[in-house]
Design a protein around this motif. Structure first.
Motif, PDB file in Angstrom:
ATOM      1  N   THR A  98       0.854  -1.176   0.000  1.00 17.89           N
ATOM      2  CA  THR A  98       0.000   0.000   0.000  1.00 17.89           C
ATOM      3  C   THR A  98       0.894   1.231   0.000  1.00 17.89           C
ATOM      4  O   THR A  98       1.778   1.356   0.848  1.00 17.89           O
ATOM      5  CB  THR A  98      -0.893   0.012   1.264  1.00 17.89           C
ATOM      6  N   GLU A  99       0.672   2.135  -0.957  1.00 12.40           N
ATOM      7  CA  GLU A  99       1.452   3.370  -1.034  1.00 12.40           C
ATOM      8  C   GLU A  99       0.598   4.541  -0.593  1.00 12.40           C
ATOM      9  O   GLU A  99      -0.577   4.618  -0.951  1.00 12.40           O
ATOM     10  CB  GLU A  99       1.956   3.586  -2.450  1.00 12.40           C
ATOM     11  N   PHE A 100       1.195   5.429   0.198  1.00 13.90           N
ATOM     12  CA  PHE A 100       0.486   6.626   0.650  1.00 13.90           C
ATOM     13  C   PHE A 100       1.495   7.703   1.036  1.00 13.90           C
ATOM     14  O   PHE A 100       2.427   7.444   1.779  1.00 13.90           O
ATOM     15  CB  PHE A 100      -0.462   6.316   1.821  1.00 13.90           C
ATOM     16  N   HIS A 101       1.348   8.875   0.457  1.00 15.22           N
ATOM     17  CA  HIS A 101       2.164  10.054   0.775  1.00 15.22           C
ATOM     18  C   HIS A 101       3.669   9.772   0.828  1.00 15.22           C
ATOM     19  O   HIS A 101       4.358  10.191   1.758  1.00 15.22           O
ATOM     20  CB  HIS A 101       1.719  10.687   2.090  1.00 15.22           C
ATOM     21  N   GLY A 102       4.169   9.032  -0.150  1.00 16.92           N
ATOM     22  CA  GLY A 102       5.602   8.755  -0.204  1.00 16.92           C
ATOM     23  C   GLY A 102       6.067   7.586   0.637  1.00 16.92           C
ATOM     24  O   GLY A 102       7.252   7.313   0.715  1.00 16.92           O
ATOM     25  N   ASN A 121       9.741   4.774   4.194  1.00 16.58           N
ATOM     26  CA  ASN A 121       9.481   6.177   3.900  1.00 16.58           C
ATOM     27  C   ASN A 121      10.339   6.517   2.698  1.00 16.58           C
ATOM     28  O   ASN A 121      11.527   6.769   2.822  1.00 16.58           O
ATOM     29  CB  ASN A 121       9.824   7.072   5.085  1.00 16.58           C
ATOM     30  N   ARG A 122       9.752   6.513   1.509  1.00 17.53           N
ATOM     31  CA  ARG A 122      10.487   6.714   0.269  1.00 17.53           C
ATOM     32  C   ARG A 122      10.692   8.198  -0.056  1.00 17.53           C
ATOM     33  O   ARG A 122      11.281   8.529  -1.063  1.00 17.53           O
ATOM     34  CB  ARG A 122       9.784   5.982  -0.849  1.00 17.53           C
ATOM     35  N   SER A 123      10.203   9.048   0.811  1.00 18.62           N
ATOM     36  CA  SER A 123      10.356  10.485   0.628  1.00 18.62           C
ATOM     37  C   SER A 123      11.777  10.907   0.998  1.00 18.62           C
ATOM     38  O   SER A 123      12.431  10.269   1.809  1.00 18.62           O
ATOM     39  CB  SER A 123       9.355  11.223   1.530  1.00 18.62           C
ATOM     40  N   VAL A 130       3.371   6.320  11.142  1.00 15.79           N
ATOM     41  CA  VAL A 130       2.525   5.172  10.811  1.00 15.79           C
ATOM     42  C   VAL A 130       1.942   4.609  12.097  1.00 15.79           C
ATOM     43  O   VAL A 130       2.657   4.359  13.060  1.00 15.79           O
ATOM     44  CB  VAL A 130       3.298   4.092  10.014  1.00 15.79           C
ATOM     45  N   ASP A 131       0.629   4.487  12.113  1.00 19.15           N
ATOM     46  CA  ASP A 131      -0.099   3.822  13.194  1.00 19.15           C
ATOM     47  C   ASP A 131      -0.675   2.554  12.603  1.00 19.15           C
ATOM     48  O   ASP A 131      -1.371   2.609  11.584  1.00 19.15           O
ATOM     49  CB  ASP A 131      -1.240   4.701  13.723  1.00 19.15           C
ATOM     50  N   TRP A 151       7.432   6.847  13.967  1.00 16.37           N
ATOM     51  CA  TRP A 151       7.843   7.865  13.016  1.00 16.37           C
ATOM     52  C   TRP A 151       9.003   7.290  12.221  1.00 16.37           C
ATOM     53  O   TRP A 151      10.016   6.888  12.796  1.00 16.37           O
ATOM     54  CB  TRP A 151       8.282   9.138  13.736  1.00 16.37           C
ATOM     55  N   ILE A 152       8.886   7.284  10.882  1.00 18.61           N
ATOM     56  CA  ILE A 152       9.912   6.726  10.005  1.00 18.61           C
ATOM     57  C   ILE A 152      10.649   7.890   9.332  1.00 18.61           C
ATOM     58  O   ILE A 152      10.026   8.736   8.692  1.00 18.61           O
ATOM     59  CB  ILE A 152       9.288   5.805   8.929  1.00 18.61           C
ATOM     60  N   ALA A 153      11.974   7.922   9.476  1.00 17.95           N
ATOM     61  CA  ALA A 153      12.792   8.992   8.897  1.00 17.95           C
ATOM     62  C   ALA A 153      12.813   8.889   7.373  1.00 17.95           C
ATOM     63  O   ALA A 153      12.623   7.800   6.808  1.00 17.95           O
ATOM     64  CB  ALA A 153      14.214   8.907   9.452  1.00 17.95           C
ATOM     65  N   PRO A 154      13.056  10.007   6.682  1.00 17.81           N
ATOM     66  CA  PRO A 154      13.124   9.994   5.213  1.00 17.81           C
ATOM     67  C   PRO A 154      14.183   9.018   4.713  1.00 17.81           C
ATOM     68  O   PRO A 154      15.277   8.935   5.261  1.00 17.81           O
ATOM     69  CB  PRO A 154      13.519  11.433   4.853  1.00 17.81           C
TER      70      PRO A 154
END
Length: 178
Positions: A98-102, A121-123, A130-131, A151-154
């Motif tokens: 599932t992809e969402f906001h990068g 986090n592909r951004s 993410v929850d 929280w996943i870092a860029p």
């Protein structure tokens, strides 16, 4: 279950390597898969389990080859073990990602109710929150609870949850995620 990964010169899985083969997670005595390996290349087979207890979990590895195969045991660092879990989740969960906001969520689902959740986090900018929560009475969670918040870092990925049927489930359970 297990994952087969290309190995580096030190015998550990190469960082960020894709899985060469996977054996789907199951609550059974035997898990198998067929794969073709390249000659003169090194690979590492990593058994995956949430096994707890004083006794070691026995693992049997069988390889059929017309050429000489050298097998040895290596100890994995915690980082290498996490990389193996991530490679498993990406390989199994690729088609249902599932992809969402990068970000990309890989939910590797196996027969019997086993789940491995990995988030990337592909951004290139901004942390991603993410929850993830599961609703099931018959699962044992790697983080102790069915809900996670991270929280996943860029440019980073994280294994956010591994869930397996608990001992009372008989090796199979159902679930749903939010």
């Amino acid at each position: 279950g297990f994952v087969v990964l290309p190995a580096g010169a030190d015998g550990a899985p190469r960082a960020g390597a894709e899985a060469t083969a996977v054996g789907h997670m199951r609550c059974q005595a035997t898990v198998s898969t067929d794969c073709w390996l390249q000659p003169r290349s090194s690979y590492i087979l990593v058994p995956l389990s949430l096994h707890e207890g004083p006794l070691q979990l026995p693992v049997v590895f069988a390889c059929v080859s017309s050429k000489l195969v050298v097998v040895s045991r290596v100890e994995l660092s915690p980082a290498a073990a996490r990389s193996a879990w991530a490679a498993y989740a990406v390989s199994i969960g690729r088609k249902d990602a599932t992809e969402f906001h990068g970000a990309r969520l890989h939910l590797a689902k196996a027969r019997g109710g086993c789940i491995v959740a990995f988030v990337e986090n592909r951004s290139s900018q901004g942390h991603f929150k993410v929850d993830l929560s599961f609703d099931s009475a018959g699962l044992r969670y790697s983080r102790g609870l069915p809900a996670t918040s991270d929280w996943i870092a860029p440019g980073c990925g994280q294994l956010v949850q591994v869930a397996m049927p608990d001992a009372g489930s008989g090796g199979s359970t159902g679930w749903r995620s939010n």
